[in-house]
Write an enzyme that holds these catalytic residues in place. Structure first.
Site, mmCIF file in Angstrom:
data_model
loop_
_atom_site.group_PDB
_atom_site.id
_atom_site.type_symbol
_atom_site.label_atom_id
_atom_site.label_comp_id
_atom_site.label_asym_id
_atom_site.label_seq_id
_atom_site.Cartn_x
_atom_site.Cartn_y
_atom_site.Cartn_z
ATOM 1 N N VAL A 110 0.962 -1.140 0.053
ATOM 2 C CA VAL A 110 0.114 -0.004 -0.248
ATOM 3 C C VAL A 110 0.872 1.281 -0.105
ATOM 4 O O VAL A 110 1.937 1.308 1.020
ATOM 5 C CB VAL A 110 -0.870 0.144 1.094
ATOM 6 C CG1 VAL A 110 -1.970 1.301 1.262
ATOM 7 C CG2 VAL A 110 -1.705 -1.168 1.298
ATOM 8 N N CYS A 111 0.694 2.309 -0.775
ATOM 9 C CA CYS A 111 1.352 3.527 -0.867
ATOM 10 C C CYS A 111 2.868 3.256 -1.071
ATOM 11 O O CYS A 111 3.318 2.517 -1.839
ATOM 12 C CB CYS A 111 1.083 4.293 0.118
ATOM 13 S SG CYS A 111 1.294 5.996 0.365
ATOM 14 N N THR A 112 3.460 3.764 -0.244
ATOM 15 C CA THR A 112 5.212 3.628 -0.531
ATOM 16 C C THR A 112 5.632 2.361 -0.017
ATOM 17 O O THR A 112 6.945 2.165 -0.018
ATOM 18 C CB THR A 112 5.710 4.851 0.276
ATOM 19 O OG1 THR A 112 5.446 4.989 1.472
ATOM 20 C CG2 THR A 112 5.431 6.271 -0.516
ATOM 21 N N THR A 130 2.432 3.130 -6.877
ATOM 22 C CA THR A 130 2.480 3.763 -5.724
ATOM 23 C C THR A 130 1.880 5.167 -5.584
ATOM 24 O O THR A 130 1.042 5.359 -6.599
ATOM 25 C CB THR A 130 4.124 4.002 -5.065
ATOM 26 O OG1 THR A 130 3.874 4.181 -3.750
ATOM 27 C CG2 THR A 130 4.705 4.817 -5.971
ATOM 28 N N ALA A 163 -2.060 2.326 -4.648
ATOM 29 C CA ALA A 163 -1.883 3.849 -4.771
ATOM 30 C C ALA A 163 -1.681 4.274 -3.055
ATOM 31 O O ALA A 163 -1.700 3.683 -2.408
ATOM 32 C CB ALA A 163 -2.524 4.722 -5.482
#
Length: 325
Positions: A110-112, A130, A163
């Site tokens: 998830v995300c970074t 990301t 993202a």
């Protein structure tokens, strides 16, 4: 379609200091909700840190894990959240991911968190995404990763990257739908008061957010006017006249100040307007195509297939909001 219903599928969420709290709690609520809302013991959510000690999230919350990573059960789903610490990760964590992640049925970030997977070599030659603000950095740091900046999540084999922040909820709902079917996923979405409607290749942000805000007031006014009038004549010539500039000067200035051409901005605005109408209104496809500036259903269909990989009718069927219960 018959869905395999896994019994006690372990979801292991990796924790570290400064982790983004919603990257952890959002997916955890989805998987836990799949159990509580359906009565199907499909998932066991567990958390782990390198040494088994508590961590403090970026928002200040303190989380006490279930395990140290070396004592954690082998996961079916390994979930790696994001956070500030992904910029300079602990080498021990990268080593653990490199050794243990290949054993999982699915590896999710998830995300970074994608930076941690990439550092462990798990995204080598794969498509990934990301948070939009970090896509360029991911691509520059790991050139072997094919970074896609627009989608809210990307599947490549058994590795799924998502993202920023709330996209982890979308991704977790998609995994529940894969495992248990659409109705259980809808039940979880209802309980969380979110819509099970965002396809993975839906853009991370709306057209006005994707574009920079122009510095010059006349260009800003044109941006707002486009959003408010998607069915109008939005040719470069018409927009230039509204801004009081020559078409060539307008096109050059618009791209320089917003980061995209007038045509691309118009395309995104019209697609977003059409998506909203298909999701929220009962108008027919022909009416929506006229109201959003496409003119014909066929022109709108081509735009949807090109951008979202699906037709307007299928998009409405799959992603229209649930009726509140």
């Amino acid at each position: 379609m018959t869905h395999h219903r896994p019994l006690g599928r372990t979801v292991l969420i990796v924790l570290f200091d400064d982790v983004q709290s919603l990257d952890v709690t959002g997916p955890a609520e989805v998987f836990a909700g799949a159990v509580s809302r359906t009565g199907d013991p499909a998932y066991r959510v567990r958390t782990a840190t390198l040494d088994g000690g508590p961590v403090r999230t970026g928002s200040g919350l303190r989380i006490v894990p279930d395990h140290a990573l070396h004592d954690a059960p082998d996961p079916h789903i390994l979930l790696v959240p994001g956070g500030d610490a992904t910029r300079a990760p602990d080498p021990r964590l990268i080593g653990w991911l490199r050794e243990h992640a290949p054993r999982a049925e699915r590896v999710v970030s998830v995300c970074t968190g994608a930076f941690l997977l990439a550092a462990a070599g798990l995204l080598e030659g794969r498509r990934a995404t990301t948070h939009w603000a970090f896509c360029a950095a991911l691509a520059a740091r790991f050139p072997s990763v094919r970074v896609e900046p627009d989608p809210i999540y990307v599947r490549d084999g058994n590795v799924v990257t998502s993202a920023g922040v709330t996209a982890g909820i979308d991704l977790a709902l998609a995994l529940v739908e894969d495992d248990l079917g659409r109705e259980p996923a809808l039940a979880v979405a209802r309980n969380l008061v979110v819509f099970l409607r965002r396809p993975g290749n839906q853009t991370q942000f709306s057209a006005p957010l994707a574009a920079q805000t122009a510095r010059r007031p006349r260009l800003r006014d044109v941006q707002h006017w486009i959003v408010e009038n998607p069915a109008a004549d939005l040719s470069v010539e018409a927009l230039a006249a509204r801004a009081g500039l020559s078409p060539r000067h307008f096109a050059r200035a618009f791209q320089s100040e917003t980061g995209m051409t007038p045509g691309r901005y118009v395309d995104r605005v019209r697609l977003e307007a059409a998506r909203r109408q298909l999701e929220d209104a009962a108008d027919g496809v022909e009416e929506v195509s006229r109201a959003c500036g496409y003119g014909t259903p066929e022109a709108m269909r081509r735009a949807f297939v090109r951008a979202l990989g699906t037709s307007p009718a299928e998009y409405r069927r799959r992603f229209r909001p649930l009726t509140p219960v």
